[in-house]
Enzyme design. Structure first.
Site, PDB file in Angstrom:
ATOM      1  N   ARG A  78       0.843  -1.762   0.599  1.00  0.00           N
ATOM      2  CA  ARG A  78       0.174  -0.105  -0.070  1.00  0.00           C
ATOM      3  C   ARG A  78       0.946   1.309  -0.308  1.00  0.00           C
ATOM      4  O   ARG A  78       1.550   1.211   0.811  1.00  0.00           O
ATOM      5  CB  ARG A  78      -0.731  -0.145   1.337  1.00  0.00           C
ATOM      6  CG  ARG A  78      -1.665  -1.025   1.094  1.00  0.00           C
ATOM      7  CD  ARG A  78      -2.999  -0.984   2.779  1.00  0.00           C
ATOM      8  NE  ARG A  78      -3.361   0.096   2.895  1.00  0.00           N
ATOM      9  CZ  ARG A  78      -3.920   0.988   3.636  1.00  0.00           C
ATOM     10  NH1 ARG A  78      -3.802  -0.474   5.396  1.00  0.00           N
ATOM     11  NH2 ARG A  78      -4.340   2.064   4.234  1.00  0.00           N
ATOM     12  N   ARG A  89     -11.075   7.365  11.058  1.00  0.00           N
ATOM     13  CA  ARG A  89      -9.951   7.190   9.804  1.00  0.00           C
ATOM     14  C   ARG A  89      -9.038   7.656   9.039  1.00  0.00           C
ATOM     15  O   ARG A  89      -8.415   9.139   9.700  1.00  0.00           O
ATOM     16  CB  ARG A  89     -10.799   7.775   8.184  1.00  0.00           C
ATOM     17  CG  ARG A  89     -12.176   6.095   8.601  1.00  0.00           C
ATOM     18  CD  ARG A  89     -11.639   4.784   8.292  1.00  0.00           C
ATOM     19  NE  ARG A  89     -10.945   4.279   7.887  1.00  0.00           N
ATOM     20  CZ  ARG A  89     -11.102   4.340   5.807  1.00  0.00           C
ATOM     21  NH1 ARG A  89     -12.783   4.243   5.461  1.00  0.00           N
ATOM     22  NH2 ARG A  89      -9.846   3.854   4.797  1.00  0.00           N
ATOM     23  N   THR A 132      -1.791  11.381  10.863  1.00  0.00           N
ATOM     24  CA  THR A 132      -3.291  12.223  10.440  1.00  0.00           C
ATOM     25  C   THR A 132      -3.781  11.910  12.266  1.00  0.00           C
ATOM     26  O   THR A 132      -4.074  12.794  12.943  1.00  0.00           O
ATOM     27  CB  THR A 132      -3.738  11.907   9.400  1.00  0.00           C
ATOM     28  OG1 THR A 132      -2.603  12.080   7.888  1.00  0.00           O
ATOM     29  CG2 THR A 132      -5.222  12.672   9.520  1.00  0.00           C
ATOM     30  N   ARG A 133      -4.205  10.877  12.038  1.00  0.00           N
ATOM     31  CA  ARG A 133      -4.639  10.604  13.172  1.00  0.00           C
ATOM     32  C   ARG A 133      -3.922  10.851  14.785  1.00  0.00           C
ATOM     33  O   ARG A 133      -4.843  11.123  15.694  1.00  0.00           O
ATOM     34  CB  ARG A 133      -4.997   8.773  13.683  1.00  0.00           C
ATOM     35  CG  ARG A 133      -5.876   8.474  12.652  1.00  0.00           C
ATOM     36  CD  ARG A 133      -6.075   6.829  12.899  1.00  0.00           C
ATOM     37  NE  ARG A 133      -6.097   5.838  11.712  1.00  0.00           N
ATOM     38  CZ  ARG A 133      -6.683   4.715  11.503  1.00  0.00           C
ATOM     39  NH1 ARG A 133      -7.244   4.052  12.729  1.00  0.00           N
ATOM     40  NH2 ARG A 133      -7.284   3.958  10.269  1.00  0.00           N
ATOM     41  N   CYS A 159     -15.389  -6.882   9.225  1.00  0.00           N
ATOM     42  CA  CYS A 159     -15.096  -5.399   9.640  1.00  0.00           C
ATOM     43  C   CYS A 159     -16.605  -5.358  10.303  1.00  0.00           C
ATOM     44  O   CYS A 159     -16.531  -3.966  11.230  1.00  0.00           O
ATOM     45  CB  CYS A 159     -14.402  -4.315   9.151  1.00  0.00           C
ATOM     46  SG  CYS A 159     -15.190  -3.435   8.360  1.00  0.00           S
ATOM     47  N   ASN A 195      -4.139   7.835   7.615  1.00  0.00           N
ATOM     48  CA  ASN A 195      -2.893   6.771   8.578  1.00  0.00           C
ATOM     49  C   ASN A 195      -3.015   7.701   9.513  1.00  0.00           C
ATOM     50  O   ASN A 195      -3.321   8.298  10.537  1.00  0.00           O
ATOM     51  CB  ASN A 195      -1.894   7.412   7.564  1.00  0.00           C
ATOM     52  CG  ASN A 195      -1.565   8.748   7.296  1.00  0.00           C
ATOM     53  OD1 ASN A 195      -1.542   9.769   8.305  1.00  0.00           O
ATOM     54  ND2 ASN A 195      -0.889   9.756   6.134  1.00  0.00           N
ATOM     55  N   ARG A 232     -15.474  -2.783  17.057  1.00  0.00           N
ATOM     56  CA  ARG A 232     -14.690  -3.931  17.937  1.00  0.00           C
ATOM     57  C   ARG A 232     -14.684  -3.466  19.617  1.00  0.00           C
ATOM     58  O   ARG A 232     -14.146  -3.200  20.136  1.00  0.00           O
ATOM     59  CB  ARG A 232     -13.807  -4.526  17.429  1.00  0.00           C
ATOM     60  CG  ARG A 232     -12.817  -5.067  18.368  1.00  0.00           C
ATOM     61  CD  ARG A 232     -11.854  -6.265  18.333  1.00  0.00           C
ATOM     62  NE  ARG A 232     -10.762  -4.939  17.733  1.00  0.00           N
ATOM     63  CZ  ARG A 232      -9.439  -4.127  18.127  1.00  0.00           C
ATOM     64  NH1 ARG A 232      -9.425  -4.288  19.677  1.00  0.00           N
ATOM     65  NH2 ARG A 232      -8.997  -3.416  17.508  1.00  0.00           N
ATOM     66  N   ARG A 233     -13.481  -2.313  18.522  1.00  0.00           N
ATOM     67  CA  ARG A 233     -13.372  -1.162  20.019  1.00  0.00           C
ATOM     68  C   ARG A 233     -13.373  -0.630  21.057  1.00  0.00           C
ATOM     69  O   ARG A 233     -14.218  -0.526  21.405  1.00  0.00           O
ATOM     70  CB  ARG A 233     -11.808   0.006  19.426  1.00  0.00           C
ATOM     71  CG  ARG A 233     -10.592  -0.803  18.787  1.00  0.00           C
ATOM     72  CD  ARG A 233     -10.438   0.225  18.310  1.00  0.00           C
ATOM     73  NE  ARG A 233      -8.398  -0.616  17.630  1.00  0.00           N
ATOM     74  CZ  ARG A 233      -7.793  -0.150  16.681  1.00  0.00           C
ATOM     75  NH1 ARG A 233      -8.045   0.686  15.818  1.00  0.00           N
ATOM     76  NH2 ARG A 233      -6.692  -0.948  16.774  1.00  0.00           N
ATOM     77  N   LYS A 234     -14.977  -0.181  20.109  1.00  0.00           N
ATOM     78  CA  LYS A 234     -15.751   0.994  19.827  1.00  0.00           C
ATOM     79  C   LYS A 234     -16.837  -0.106  21.369  1.00  0.00           C
ATOM     80  O   LYS A 234     -17.143   0.999  22.842  1.00  0.00           O
ATOM     81  CB  LYS A 234     -16.865   1.468  19.388  1.00  0.00           C
ATOM     82  CG  LYS A 234     -18.474   1.975  19.767  1.00  0.00           C
ATOM     83  CD  LYS A 234     -19.670   2.746  18.268  1.00  0.00           C
ATOM     84  CE  LYS A 234     -20.129   3.238  19.297  1.00  0.00           C
ATOM     85  NZ  LYS A 234     -21.132   3.607  18.057  1.00  0.00           N
ATOM     86  N   SER A 277     -13.531   1.948  14.957  1.00  0.00           N
ATOM     87  CA  SER A 277     -13.235  -0.293  14.847  1.00  0.00           C
ATOM     88  C   SER A 277     -14.814  -0.430  16.052  1.00  0.00           C
ATOM     89  O   SER A 277     -14.783   0.201  16.889  1.00  0.00           O
ATOM     90  CB  SER A 277     -12.297  -0.326  15.513  1.00  0.00           C
ATOM     91  OG  SER A 277     -12.502  -1.827  16.072  1.00  0.00           O
ATOM     92  N   SER A 311       1.283   3.846   2.024  1.00  0.00           N
ATOM     93  CA  SER A 311       0.935   4.768   2.776  1.00  0.00           C
ATOM     94  C   SER A 311       2.770   4.409   3.524  1.00  0.00           C
ATOM     95  O   SER A 311       3.529   3.696   3.193  1.00  0.00           O
ATOM     96  CB  SER A 311      -0.087   4.020   3.567  1.00  0.00           C
ATOM     97  OG  SER A 311       0.151   2.996   4.004  1.00  0.00           O
ATOM     98  N   LYS A 335      -4.067  -8.782  10.247  1.00  0.00           N
ATOM     99  CA  LYS A 335      -5.485  -8.392   9.872  1.00  0.00           C
ATOM    100  C   LYS A 335      -6.578  -7.650   9.282  1.00  0.00           C
ATOM    101  O   LYS A 335      -7.945  -7.572   9.480  1.00  0.00           O
ATOM    102  CB  LYS A 335      -5.669  -6.555  11.077  1.00  0.00           C
ATOM    103  CG  LYS A 335      -5.547  -5.994  11.258  1.00  0.00           C
ATOM    104  CD  LYS A 335      -5.215  -4.976  12.312  1.00  0.00           C
ATOM    105  CE  LYS A 335      -4.905  -3.822  12.306  1.00  0.00           C
ATOM    106  NZ  LYS A 335      -5.916  -2.859  11.831  1.00  0.00           N
ATOM    107  N   ASP A 336      -6.253  -6.804   8.276  1.00  0.00           N
ATOM    108  CA  ASP A 336      -6.831  -6.948   6.796  1.00  0.00           C
ATOM    109  C   ASP A 336      -6.562  -7.310   5.576  1.00  0.00           C
ATOM    110  O   ASP A 336      -7.916  -7.302   4.732  1.00  0.00           O
ATOM    111  CB  ASP A 336      -5.762  -5.673   6.049  1.00  0.00           C
ATOM    112  CG  ASP A 336      -5.647  -4.097   6.721  1.00  0.00           C
ATOM    113  OD1 ASP A 336      -6.437  -3.970   7.351  1.00  0.00           O
ATOM    114  OD2 ASP A 336      -4.374  -3.555   6.885  1.00  0.00           O
TER     115      ASP A 336
END
Length: 302
Positions: free
Chosen positions: A9, A148, A153-154, A244, A150, A130-132, A128, A11, A81-82
């Site tokens: 990718r 969302r 950025t987050r 997901c 990279n 799952r996290r939420k 996510s 990134s 995981k992707d």
């Protein structure tokens, strides 16, 4: 000199972790030259859109797998995981290197903050499910907002105060060097509080099915213990036919007596349901843990 084309990718994290793996391979095969071929995947192009809306698992790998099958590239390195539980026909996972830290962590806007100390109604960023659901189990008063982009950025968004905290994987932060910043306000989440995504922290080296020349290059970087653990986790993913859009987590760990498998799936009302099984071998552990989740009313099973 042999040149191997490697898909990744486009990134910073993807290229960084790809180069790290290629450096490992090159220690054993200095005669090989690797050429990176970057791709902007659907998941990258639509970084402002929820993954649930654009197809879930696979949106970060489909274009790269097409290039692999079309022989534009010879291998590809992904965050495992992707990857969907079932690979596209004609491709295989040739090696799985040793796993990084599988845990999640919180990064805070304010130094000295913890999950427990966050003020009532604090804004936490994650896309996510799952996290939420697991965060809201611990702190039902939190406001969870989509996040969302990279890693850089987050992190910048929380440092700028757009969020009181965000949730990220420790593995990505480690690979990209953020954990070296001692001033970054981080709290690592114990797996008993936030069970990680299936295969979190692990990478997969994908190649064409039966490509013995490439498979020969990969055998030294394959880590059997990691492969056994993530294969077990991915069996849970396959049995649930999940992607997901499912608030699903699983973590397999090698123990002195065999293997332990923990899993979480939320009920329709967002309640987290957990299950744990163990055994000397991995066989049947995934089906046992899915059965336990089903008996407790977990959402989406069959």
């Amino acid at each position: 000199m042999t040149v191997i084309k490697v898909g990744t990718r486009n990134s910073k994290l993807a290229q960084t972790q790809t180069k790290q793996v290629l450096d490992q391979i090159q220690q054993f095969h200095p005669e090989i030259t690797f050429e990176l071929v970057p791709y902007t995947t659907k998941g990258d192009r639509l970084s402002h859109v929820s993954l649930q809306e654009i197809g879930g698992k696979g949106v970060f790998v489909k274009e790269i797998e097409r290039a692999l099958l079309d022989k534009e590239i010879d291998l590809a390195i992904h965050s495992l995981k992707d990857m969907p539980a079932l690979l596209v026909e004609g491709c295989q996972i040739g090696a799985i290197p040793k796993r990084e830290d599988a845990r999640d962590c919180l990064i805070f806007h304010q130094k000295g903050m913890t999950l427990e100390r966050l003020p009532k109604g604090a804004c936490v960023g994650t896309s996510s499910l799952r996290r939420k659901v697991q965060l809201l189990k611990l702190r039902p008063d939190l406001e969870i907002r989509d996040l969302r982009g990279n890693i850089d950025t987050r992190v910048q968004k929380v440092l700028d105060g757009e969020y009181d905290a965000i949730v990220l994987a420790m593995a990505g932060l480690s690979r990209i060097g953020w954990l070296e910043d001692e001033a970054l306000p981080i709290e690592v989440l114990d797996v008993s509080d936030c069970l990680p995504a299936i295969s979190q922290g692990a990478l997969a080296i994908e190649c064409r099915q039966g490509d013995m020349n490439v498979l020969h290059l990969l055998k030294e970087v394959h880590d059997k213990e990691t492969a056994d653990e993530v294969t077990l986790e991915r069996e849970v993913l396959a049995l649930m036919q999940a992607d997901c859009t499912f608030p699903l987590a699983a973590l397999a760990q090698k123990t002195s007596s065999g293997y332990q498998l923990d899993a979480m799936l939320a009920t329709a009302d967002g309640t987290c349901v957990y299950a744990r099984v163990s055994g000397e071998k991995t066989q049947n552990l995934a089906s046992q843990v899915v059965e336990q989740l089903e008996k407790q009313g977990a959402f989406g099973i069959r």
